[in-house]
Scaffold this active site. Structure first.
Site, PDB file in Angstrom:
ATOM      1  CG  ASP A 109     -18.696  -8.122  19.916  1.00 41.20           C
ATOM      2  OD1 ASP A 109     -18.608  -8.922  20.858  1.00 41.20           O
ATOM      3  OD2 ASP A 109     -18.072  -8.262  18.853  1.00 41.20           O
ATOM      4  CG  ASP A 142     -14.883 -10.155  22.333  1.00 42.96           C
ATOM      5  OD1 ASP A 142     -15.001 -11.375  22.069  1.00 42.96           O
ATOM      6  OD2 ASP A 142     -15.566  -9.272  21.796  1.00 42.96           O
TER       7      ASP A 142
END
Length: 156
Positions: free
Chosen positions: A117, A136
């Protein structure tokens, strides 16, 4: 089904390409942060072993494989659901977003043991401590799209 497959492929490629460029190309894994357009867009490295916002995060190796299996089962179920009836293009695109994003994060878990991320966005005095990635975003948009358009049928 072609639209689902094309969307999933494009999301998967965009996710993996951005992760590679930012995490390895900009060396974010060692730099840990790069201010792009503060505070609105920053790159902040986070290796997420859980799901959204680190939920179910666990350093146990078994959890990595449980999350891989869950993502693969859900992706398979969504593909099967979409194939069972003529779904509207918007439902096919939503399903493709969800599948492409899930598979992008599966690759990370298999290769690195955690999801890479790096996107961090804050605004208006709110300092967001969480990072996320293209996968995501696609998973969230795909799930929302399926909730809103699951009953949409393809017009003859």
């Amino acid at each position: 089904m072609r639209l689902l497959a094309l969307t999933a492929f494009l999301i998967f490629v965009a996710d993996q390409a951005t992760k590679y460029l930012v995490v390895f190309g900009l060396n974010l894994r060692e730099r840990l942060s790069v201010d792009v357009w503060p505070p609105y867009l920053n790159f902040r490295m986070a290796w997420n072993q859980g799901v959204n916002f680190g939920l179910l995060s666990n350093s146990a190796e078994i959890m990595r494989w449980v999350l891989v299996a869950v993502a693969l089962v859900i992706s398979g179920w969504v593909i099967r659901w979409a194939a069972r009836a003529a779904r509207a293009p918007v439902a096919q695109i939503a399903a493709g977003c969800l599948v492409g994003g899930a598979l992008g994060n599966v690759v990370d878990r298999v290769l690195y043991g955690a999801v890479a991320d790096f996107l961090n966005m804050s605004c208006c005095g709110f300092d967001n401590p969480y990072s996320f990635n293209i996968a995501d975003i696609a998973i969230f948009a795909g799930a929302l799209g399926l909730v809103l358009f699951a009953d949409a049928k393809k017009t003859p």
